[in-house]
Design an enzyme around this catalytic site. Structure first.
Site, PDB file in Angstrom:
ATOM      1  N   GLU A 138       0.818  -1.209   0.000  1.00 39.26           N
ATOM      2  CA  GLU A 138       0.000   0.000   0.000  1.00 39.26           C
ATOM      3  C   GLU A 138       0.858   1.268   0.000  1.00 39.26           C
ATOM      4  O   GLU A 138       0.400   2.338  -0.381  1.00 39.26           O
ATOM      5  CB  GLU A 138      -0.936   0.005   1.215  1.00 39.26           C
ATOM      6  CG  GLU A 138      -1.976  -1.114   1.191  1.00 39.26           C
ATOM      7  CD  GLU A 138      -2.959  -0.985   0.031  1.00 39.26           C
ATOM      8  OE1 GLU A 138      -3.386   0.134  -0.264  1.00 39.26           O
ATOM      9  OE2 GLU A 138      -3.289  -2.027  -0.574  1.00 39.26           O
ATOM     10  N   ASP A 164       8.902  -2.568 -11.994  1.00 36.47           N
ATOM     11  CA  ASP A 164       9.866  -3.601 -11.643  1.00 36.47           C
ATOM     12  C   ASP A 164      11.213  -2.921 -11.509  1.00 36.47           C
ATOM     13  O   ASP A 164      11.553  -2.028 -12.310  1.00 36.47           O
ATOM     14  CB  ASP A 164       9.926  -4.699 -12.711  1.00 36.47           C
ATOM     15  CG  ASP A 164      10.688  -5.920 -12.208  1.00 36.47           C
ATOM     16  OD1 ASP A 164      10.310  -6.469 -11.160  1.00 36.47           O
ATOM     17  OD2 ASP A 164      11.667  -6.325 -12.856  1.00 36.47           O
ATOM     18  N   PHE A 206      14.447  -0.784   2.466  1.00 38.21           N
ATOM     19  CA  PHE A 206      14.434  -2.244   2.373  1.00 38.21           C
ATOM     20  C   PHE A 206      15.470  -2.661   1.340  1.00 38.21           C
ATOM     21  O   PHE A 206      16.133  -1.824   0.718  1.00 38.21           O
ATOM     22  CB  PHE A 206      13.037  -2.750   1.981  1.00 38.21           C
ATOM     23  CG  PHE A 206      12.561  -2.229   0.649  1.00 38.21           C
ATOM     24  CD1 PHE A 206      12.763  -2.951  -0.506  1.00 38.21           C
ATOM     25  CD2 PHE A 206      11.923  -1.000   0.567  1.00 38.21           C
ATOM     26  CE1 PHE A 206      12.338  -2.461  -1.739  1.00 38.21           C
ATOM     27  CE2 PHE A 206      11.482  -0.506  -0.665  1.00 38.21           C
ATOM     28  CZ  PHE A 206      11.701  -1.237  -1.806  1.00 38.21           C
ATOM     29  N   LYS A 210      14.275  10.069   0.126  1.00 35.60           N
ATOM     30  CA  LYS A 210      14.551   9.006  -0.838  1.00 35.60           C
ATOM     31  C   LYS A 210      13.639   9.112  -2.060  1.00 35.60           C
ATOM     32  O   LYS A 210      14.092   8.979  -3.206  1.00 35.60           O
ATOM     33  CB  LYS A 210      14.378   7.640  -0.168  1.00 35.60           C
ATOM     34  CG  LYS A 210      14.637   6.463  -1.111  1.00 35.60           C
ATOM     35  CD  LYS A 210      14.361   5.139  -0.431  1.00 35.60           C
ATOM     36  CE  LYS A 210      14.404   3.997  -1.429  1.00 35.60           C
ATOM     37  NZ  LYS A 210      14.038   2.699  -0.812  1.00 35.60           N
TER      38      LYS A 210
END
Length: 224
Positions: A11, A75, A170, A202
């Protein structure tokens, strides 16, 4: 009101896309509703492409065909220059276990342990795709499910450090120091890793943000 399905179960990606749409469209962004593929109970299609662009298109087309609504997918992965195209599309499962960030980071560090600092250049790459359903009837007399699909790309260049730093983000974020930096300094007065940056810092420089912003003119066409 235009509804767009974002091909993700995360989300957080919807929130990022909403911010980018607001910046791109202003008040017109209120005419778009974003929903995630996860909220609709859609499965993740197998990523069988050999490039970021192919996998992004595969995911966007799959969701658009399943829902009959426009779909956006992305991707992305890390490319370490001294390793050629690696980890590339295998970034999330580089160690053999999908999503095991600690194992992926440890393997990458071991593989480039002997590489001098000045040769540890790398870049995060992202492809974002938009697939729009409703293709016209073809010569075979069948109605084709996708009218058109497009991709746009973005990159975030930087370097790989020798030990992880930071608690945010991550994947390989704790090992990656982007070339573009916020005004504040990092640990010891040096540059920040992606994992030491706030989400806002970021997102302002990220490969995903760049790819999505490049896709916005195509998304805007859906607003009429």
């Amino acid at each position: 009101m235009t509804t767009i399905v974002v091909a993700t179960h995360n989300e957080g990606k919807l929130a990022e896309m909403r911010r980018i749409m607001q910046d791109s469209f202003g008040d017109r962004a209120a005419g778009v509703t974003l929903v995630s593929a996860g909220s609709l109970g859609l499965p993740d299609p197998p990523e069988t492409g050999t490039t970021f662009e192919q996998n992004a298109l595969l995911k966007a087309r799959d969701v658009a065909e399943r829902t009959g609504m426009p779909a956006v997918a992305d991707d992305s992965g890390l490319i370490v220059d001294v390793m050629g195209a690696a980890p590339g599309i295998l970034s999330a499962r580089w160690s053999g276990r999908h999503g095991d960030d600690a194992a992926n980071n440890a393997l990458l560090l071991a593989q480039i342990e002997d590489i001098p600092d000045e040769q540890r250049t790398a870049r995060f790459c992202c492809a974002a795709a938009l697939a729009v359903p409703g293709g016209a009837e073809g010569a075979d007399g069948r109605r084709h499910p996708i009218a058109y699909a497009v991709t746009r790309t973005g990159e975030m260049p930087g370097v790989i450090i020798r030990a992880p730093r930071g608690e945010h983000g991550f994947g390989y974020d704790p090992l990656f120091v982007p070339d573009d930096q916020p005004e504040r300094a990092g640990q010891g007065g040096g540059p920040l890793t992606s994992a030491e940056m706030t989400p806002e810092e970021k997102n302002a420089i990220s490969h995903r943000g760049k790819a999505l912003r490049a896709l916005m003119p195509e998304v805007e066409k859906l607003l009429g």
